[in-house]
Design a protein around this motif. Sequence first.
Motif, PDB file in Angstrom:
ATOM      1  N   VAL A 134       0.912  -1.239  -0.058  1.00 42.31           N
ATOM      2  CA  VAL A 134       0.057   0.049   0.104  1.00 42.31           C
ATOM      3  C   VAL A 134       0.850   1.245   0.058  1.00 42.31           C
ATOM      4  CG1 VAL A 134      -1.804   1.249   1.447  1.00 42.31           C
ATOM      5  CG2 VAL A 134      -1.788  -1.146   1.088  1.00 42.31           C
ATOM      6  N   SER A 135       0.695   1.966  -0.929  1.00 40.26           N
ATOM      7  CA  SER A 135       1.554   3.392  -0.902  1.00 40.26           C
ATOM      8  C   SER A 135       0.685   4.674  -0.794  1.00 40.26           C
ATOM      9  CB  SER A 135       2.071   3.592  -2.381  1.00 40.26           C
ATOM     10  OG  SER A 135       1.151   3.872  -3.446  1.00 40.26           O
ATOM     11  N   GLN A 136       1.359   5.760  -0.168  1.00 42.45           N
ATOM     12  CA  GLN A 136       0.647   6.924   0.217  1.00 42.45           C
ATOM     13  C   GLN A 136       1.481   7.834  -0.597  1.00 42.45           C
ATOM     14  OE1 GLN A 136      -0.666   6.017   4.538  1.00 42.45           O
ATOM     15  NE2 GLN A 136      -0.948   8.004   4.051  1.00 42.45           N
ATOM     16  N   HIS A 137       0.728   8.836  -1.230  1.00 44.48           N
ATOM     17  CA  HIS A 137       1.474   9.936  -1.732  1.00 44.48           C
ATOM     18  C   HIS A 137       0.549  11.456  -1.314  1.00 44.48           C
ATOM     19  CE1 HIS A 137       3.564  12.427  -4.905  1.00 44.48           C
ATOM     20  NE2 HIS A 137       2.464  12.784  -4.885  1.00 44.48           N
ATOM     21  N   PRO A 138       1.369  12.479  -0.908  1.00 41.30           N
ATOM     22  CA  PRO A 138       2.710  12.546  -0.888  1.00 41.30           C
ATOM     23  C   PRO A 138       3.179  11.747   0.621  1.00 41.30           C
ATOM     24  CG  PRO A 138       1.812  14.782  -0.138  1.00 41.30           C
ATOM     25  CD  PRO A 138       0.666  13.669  -0.510  1.00 41.30           C
ATOM     26  N   SER A 139       4.424  11.626   0.793  1.00 37.86           N
ATOM     27  CA  SER A 139       4.918  10.960   2.194  1.00 37.86           C
ATOM     28  C   SER A 139       5.207  12.230   3.094  1.00 37.86           C
ATOM     29  CB  SER A 139       6.472  10.365   1.891  1.00 37.86           C
ATOM     30  OG  SER A 139       7.287  11.429   1.226  1.00 37.86           O
ATOM     31  N   TRP A 140       5.306  13.393   2.735  1.00 33.70           N
ATOM     32  CA  TRP A 140       5.184  14.614   3.551  1.00 33.70           C
ATOM     33  C   TRP A 140       4.747  15.870   2.741  1.00 33.70           C
ATOM     34  CZ3 TRP A 140       8.264  18.632   2.573  1.00 33.70           C
ATOM     35  CH2 TRP A 140       9.521  18.622   1.779  1.00 33.70           C
ATOM     36  N   VAL A 141       3.955  16.647   3.308  1.00 35.80           N
ATOM     37  CA  VAL A 141       3.498  17.879   2.811  1.00 35.80           C
ATOM     38  C   VAL A 141       3.347  18.963   3.852  1.00 35.80           C
ATOM     39  CG1 VAL A 141       1.166  17.005   3.317  1.00 35.80           C
ATOM     40  CG2 VAL A 141       1.528  18.894   1.418  1.00 35.80           C
ATOM     41  N   ILE A 142       3.867  20.170   3.302  1.00 36.34           N
ATOM     42  CA  ILE A 142       3.664  21.476   4.152  1.00 36.34           C
ATOM     43  C   ILE A 142       2.834  22.432   3.459  1.00 36.34           C
ATOM     44  CG2 ILE A 142       4.992  23.264   5.060  1.00 36.34           C
ATOM     45  CD1 ILE A 142       7.421  21.802   5.006  1.00 36.34           C
ATOM     46  N   CYS A 143       1.764  22.748   4.312  1.00 40.17           N
ATOM     47  CA  CYS A 143       0.916  23.662   3.641  1.00 40.17           C
ATOM     48  C   CYS A 143       0.367  24.839   4.279  1.00 40.17           C
ATOM     49  CB  CYS A 143      -0.302  22.955   3.114  1.00 40.17           C
ATOM     50  SG  CYS A 143      -1.290  22.384   4.643  1.00 40.17           S
ATOM     51  N   LYS A 144       0.117  25.929   3.790  1.00 37.15           N
ATOM     52  CA  LYS A 144      -0.446  26.936   4.573  1.00 37.15           C
ATOM     53  C   LYS A 144      -2.001  27.053   5.046  1.00 37.15           C
ATOM     54  CE  LYS A 144       2.525  30.488   2.324  1.00 37.15           C
ATOM     55  NZ  LYS A 144       2.656  31.716   1.717  1.00 37.15           N
ATOM     56  N   SER A 145      -2.086  27.650   6.189  1.00 36.36           N
ATOM     57  CA  SER A 145      -3.459  27.532   6.968  1.00 36.36           C
ATOM     58  C   SER A 145      -4.465  28.085   5.915  1.00 36.36           C
ATOM     59  CB  SER A 145      -3.535  28.430   8.214  1.00 36.36           C
ATOM     60  OG  SER A 145      -4.606  28.300   8.726  1.00 36.36           O
ATOM     61  N   GLY A 146      -5.544  27.419   5.934  1.00 34.87           N
ATOM     62  CA  GLY A 146      -6.744  27.684   5.004  1.00 34.87           C
ATOM     63  C   GLY A 146      -6.720  27.095   3.607  1.00 34.87           C
ATOM     64  N   THR A 147      -5.413  26.385   3.248  1.00 34.63           N
ATOM     65  CA  THR A 147      -5.513  25.757   2.007  1.00 34.63           C
ATOM     66  C   THR A 147      -6.113  24.335   2.047  1.00 34.63           C
ATOM     67  OG1 THR A 147      -3.463  24.971   2.367  1.00 34.63           O
ATOM     68  CG2 THR A 147      -3.534  27.198   1.274  1.00 34.63           C
ATOM     69  N   SER A 148      -6.323  23.437   1.163  1.00 31.43           N
ATOM     70  CA  SER A 148      -6.626  22.178   1.214  1.00 31.43           C
ATOM     71  C   SER A 148      -5.532  21.115   0.608  1.00 31.43           C
ATOM     72  CB  SER A 148      -7.837  21.942   0.364  1.00 31.43           C
ATOM     73  OG  SER A 148      -8.908  22.459   0.787  1.00 31.43           O
ATOM     74  N   VAL A 149      -5.437  20.154   1.243  1.00 35.91           N
ATOM     75  CA  VAL A 149      -4.520  19.156   0.976  1.00 35.91           C
ATOM     76  C   VAL A 149      -5.159  17.765   0.481  1.00 35.91           C
ATOM     77  CG1 VAL A 149      -2.541  17.869   1.626  1.00 35.91           C
ATOM     78  CG2 VAL A 149      -2.590  20.126   2.336  1.00 35.91           C
ATOM     79  N   LYS A 150      -4.536  17.117  -0.526  1.00 34.39           N
ATOM     80  CA  LYS A 150      -5.068  15.908  -0.766  1.00 34.39           C
ATOM     81  C   LYS A 150      -3.943  14.848  -0.522  1.00 34.39           C
ATOM     82  CE  LYS A 150      -7.780  14.899  -4.440  1.00 34.39           C
ATOM     83  NZ  LYS A 150      -8.213  14.870  -5.895  1.00 34.39           N
ATOM     84  N   ILE A 151      -4.601  13.611   0.079  1.00 32.50           N
ATOM     85  CA  ILE A 151      -3.513  12.830   0.301  1.00 32.50           C
ATOM     86  C   ILE A 151      -4.112  11.384  -0.251  1.00 32.50           C
ATOM     87  CG2 ILE A 151      -2.444  11.092   2.131  1.00 32.50           C
ATOM     88  CD1 ILE A 151      -2.989  13.277   4.025  1.00 32.50           C
ATOM     89  N   GLU A 152      -3.235  10.707  -1.208  1.00 35.50           N
ATOM     90  CA  GLU A 152      -4.041   9.381  -1.841  1.00 35.50           C
ATOM     91  C   GLU A 152      -3.099   8.344  -1.186  1.00 35.50           C
ATOM     92  OE1 GLU A 152      -3.939  11.009  -6.497  1.00 35.50           O
ATOM     93  OE2 GLU A 152      -2.180   9.812  -5.771  1.00 35.50           O
ATOM     94  N   CYS A 153      -3.998   7.258  -1.256  1.00 35.39           N
ATOM     95  CA  CYS A 153      -3.819   5.882  -0.545  1.00 35.39           C
ATOM     96  C   CYS A 153      -3.955   4.979  -1.747  1.00 35.39           C
ATOM     97  CB  CYS A 153      -4.556   5.670   0.477  1.00 35.39           C
ATOM     98  SG  CYS A 153      -4.423   3.719   1.327  1.00 35.39           S
ATOM     99  N   ARG A 154      -3.027   4.026  -2.313  1.00 41.01           N
ATOM    100  CA  ARG A 154      -3.103   3.039  -3.234  1.00 41.01           C
ATOM    101  C   ARG A 154      -2.826   1.906  -2.831  1.00 41.01           C
ATOM    102  NH1 ARG A 154      -3.656   5.499  -8.467  1.00 41.01           N
ATOM    103  NH2 ARG A 154      -3.278   7.786  -8.576  1.00 41.01           N
TER     104      ARG A 154
END
Lengths: 113, 112
Positions: free
Chosen positions: A4-24
Amino acid sequence: GAVVSQHPSWVICKSGTSVKIECRSLDFQATTMFWYRQFPKQSLMLMATSNEGSKATYEQGVEKDKFLINHASLTLSTLTVTSAHPEDSSFYICSADRGIEQYFGPGTRLTVT
Amino acid sequence: DQQVKQNSPSLSVQEGRISILNCDYTNSMFDYFLWYKKYPAEGPTFLISISSIKDKNEDGRFTVFLNKSAKHLSLHIVPSQPGDSAVYFCAASRGSQGNLIFGKGTKLSVKP
């Protein structure tokens, strides 16, 4: 073996933005995937159960509008953290069911600044 | 490449006897190890942990042993009870706050 993989392995984002994490699931089809959040002292909280082709089942206390889960295919589930806040910073882990076995992804470290 | 390995997918034990679940790791940077127990359709629950400065940690019926030179840890359950039947995951991290890396789990069945 099953992976099972996940992407990204790490992410930095600014407050108020959205982040998508994938699991395959890379070499098997998973009708059910799970999303967890790691808390201090290594506790794992089950956030939601993601079923292919249907709406995710969220655990009590988890905001479904904030943590959007989409299980678009038998090998992919995505977790979108919407309007991220610093308190959402954590390690998010997915796992996928393969019969009676469950395989964990390597996790995604999210840091919201 | 798997960094945390649980080579036995399943284990069957008689009630009252000892259950021994094994876990091997390859990353020598890991210094904190945990065992989780998982029932079907539930999230894993933390069972017991051990830091690399120790070689044994005990909590009631559960004892975890760590052999750093062999990069091996084991979970002993004595005496085993039918309610212990579940999937047990070994996990490792760098530091107690590090990202958890899980093994594939071992399904324990304790028969009455």
